[in-house]
Design a protein around this motif. Sequence first.
Motif, PDB file in Angstrom:
ATOM      1  N   UNK A 266      -6.367   2.301  -7.102  1.00  7.72           N
ATOM      2  CA  UNK A 266      -6.914   3.088  -5.996  1.00  7.72           C
ATOM      3  C   UNK A 266      -7.881   2.206  -5.216  1.00  7.72           C
ATOM      4  N   UNK A 267      -7.730   2.200  -3.893  1.00  7.64           N
ATOM      5  CA  UNK A 267      -8.631   1.381  -3.078  1.00  7.64           C
ATOM      6  C   UNK A 267     -10.006   2.027  -2.932  1.00  7.64           C
ATOM      7  N   UNK A 268     -10.133   3.313  -3.273  1.00  4.80           N
ATOM      8  CA  UNK A 268     -11.415   3.999  -3.166  1.00  4.80           C
ATOM      9  C   UNK A 268     -12.314   3.768  -4.368  1.00  4.80           C
ATOM     10  N   UNK A 269     -11.762   3.986  -5.567  1.00 10.48           N
ATOM     11  CA  UNK A 269     -12.593   3.905  -6.770  1.00 10.48           C
ATOM     12  C   UNK A 269     -12.138   2.835  -7.755  1.00 10.48           C
ATOM     13  N   UNK A 270     -10.928   2.290  -7.565  1.00 10.32           N
ATOM     14  CA  UNK A 270     -10.432   1.251  -8.453  1.00 10.32           C
ATOM     15  C   UNK A 270      -9.690   1.770  -9.674  1.00 10.32           C
TER      16      UNK A 270
ATOM     17  N   UNK B 280      -8.334  13.399  -4.575  1.00  9.09           N
ATOM     18  CA  UNK B 280      -7.704  13.490  -3.266  1.00  9.09           C
ATOM     19  C   UNK B 280      -6.671  12.399  -3.093  1.00  9.09           C
ATOM     20  N   UNK B 281      -5.975  12.454  -1.972  1.00  6.84           N
ATOM     21  CA  UNK B 281      -4.966  11.446  -1.663  1.00  6.84           C
ATOM     22  C   UNK B 281      -5.678  10.207  -1.126  1.00  6.84           C
ATOM     23  N   UNK B 282      -5.391   9.084  -1.735  1.00  7.17           N
ATOM     24  CA  UNK B 282      -6.024   7.817  -1.370  1.00  7.17           C
ATOM     25  C   UNK B 282      -4.960   6.726  -1.323  1.00  7.17           C
ATOM     26  N   UNK B 283      -5.216   5.666  -0.575  1.00  6.74           N
ATOM     27  CA  UNK B 283      -4.282   4.532  -0.600  1.00  6.74           C
ATOM     28  C   UNK B 283      -4.400   3.775  -1.926  1.00  6.74           C
ATOM     29  N   UNK B 284      -3.265   3.428  -2.491  1.00  4.05           N
ATOM     30  CA  UNK B 284      -3.206   2.607  -3.694  1.00  4.05           C
ATOM     31  C   UNK B 284      -2.545   1.296  -3.315  1.00  4.05           C
ATOM     32  N   UNK B 285      -2.944   0.219  -3.967  1.00  4.68           N
ATOM     33  CA  UNK B 285      -2.352  -1.073  -3.701  1.00  4.68           C
ATOM     34  C   UNK B 285      -1.979  -1.757  -5.001  1.00  4.68           C
ATOM     35  N   UNK B 286      -1.038  -2.669  -4.891  1.00  5.04           N
ATOM     36  CA  UNK B 286      -0.611  -3.450  -6.047  1.00  5.04           C
ATOM     37  C   UNK B 286      -1.579  -4.616  -6.185  1.00  5.04           C
TER      38      UNK B 286
ATOM     39  N   UNK C 233       0.837  -1.202   0.000  1.00  7.24           N
ATOM     40  CA  UNK C 233       0.000   0.000   0.000  1.00  7.24           C
ATOM     41  C   UNK C 233       0.868   1.246   0.000  1.00  7.24           C
ATOM     42  N   UNK C 234       0.418   2.259  -0.735  1.00  2.00           N
ATOM     43  CA  UNK C 234       1.055   3.579  -0.684  1.00  2.00           C
ATOM     44  C   UNK C 234      -0.012   4.617  -0.985  1.00  2.00           C
ATOM     45  N   UNK C 235       0.163   5.814  -0.447  1.00  8.27           N
ATOM     46  CA  UNK C 235      -0.808   6.878  -0.659  1.00  8.27           C
ATOM     47  C   UNK C 235      -0.350   7.782  -1.788  1.00  8.27           C
ATOM     48  N   UNK C 236      -1.243   7.976  -2.759  1.00  9.47           N
ATOM     49  CA  UNK C 236      -0.973   8.820  -3.915  1.00  9.47           C
ATOM     50  C   UNK C 236      -2.219   9.641  -4.218  1.00  9.47           C
ATOM     51  N   UNK C 237      -2.051  10.671  -5.039  1.00  6.60           N
ATOM     52  CA  UNK C 237      -3.195  11.483  -5.443  1.00  6.60           C
ATOM     53  C   UNK C 237      -3.972  10.737  -6.525  1.00  6.60           C
ATOM     54  N   UNK C 238      -5.271  10.609  -6.339  1.00 10.43           N
ATOM     55  CA  UNK C 238      -6.147   9.955  -7.315  1.00 10.43           C
ATOM     56  C   UNK C 238      -6.938  11.037  -8.045  1.00 10.43           C
ATOM     57  N   UNK C 239      -6.812  11.082  -9.366  1.00 15.22           N
ATOM     58  CA  UNK C 239      -7.541  12.068 -10.157  1.00 15.22           C
ATOM     59  C   UNK C 239      -9.049  11.835 -10.114  1.00 15.22           C
ATOM     60  N   UNK C 240      -9.461  10.589 -10.055  1.00 21.51           N
ATOM     61  CA  UNK C 240     -10.893  10.277 -10.037  1.00 21.51           C
ATOM     62  C   UNK C 240     -11.526  10.664  -8.704  1.00 21.51           C
ATOM     63  N   UNK C 241     -10.860  10.315  -7.609  1.00 21.64           N
ATOM     64  CA  UNK C 241     -11.370  10.658  -6.271  1.00 21.64           C
ATOM     65  C   UNK C 241     -11.085  12.118  -5.907  1.00 21.64           C
TER      66      UNK C 241
END
Length: 67
Positions: free
Chosen positions: A35-39, A13-19, A3-11
């Motif tokens: 992105x764990x929020x929107x995929x 905002x900063x969201x956790x991303x996972x491999x 897991x790492x936190x990056x900026x998500x253009x769809x959300x």
Amino acid sequence: MSDRELYCDTCEGVRPFEVPPCADGHGTACPELACTGCGAAMLIATFTFPATQLTARRGPAPRRRAA
């Protein structure tokens, strides 16, 4: 999963991303993230370029005579 936190253009905002599970055998070093929020998918790519003559240090430009 990594897991790492990056900026998500769809959300927006900063969201956790996972491999996600990697079929190419990269494991946690896979350049694909989700992105764990929107995929939304993101590809992290790093490139290295060899030094060229343009980036090599040069001496002063030759002077020209006035016409």
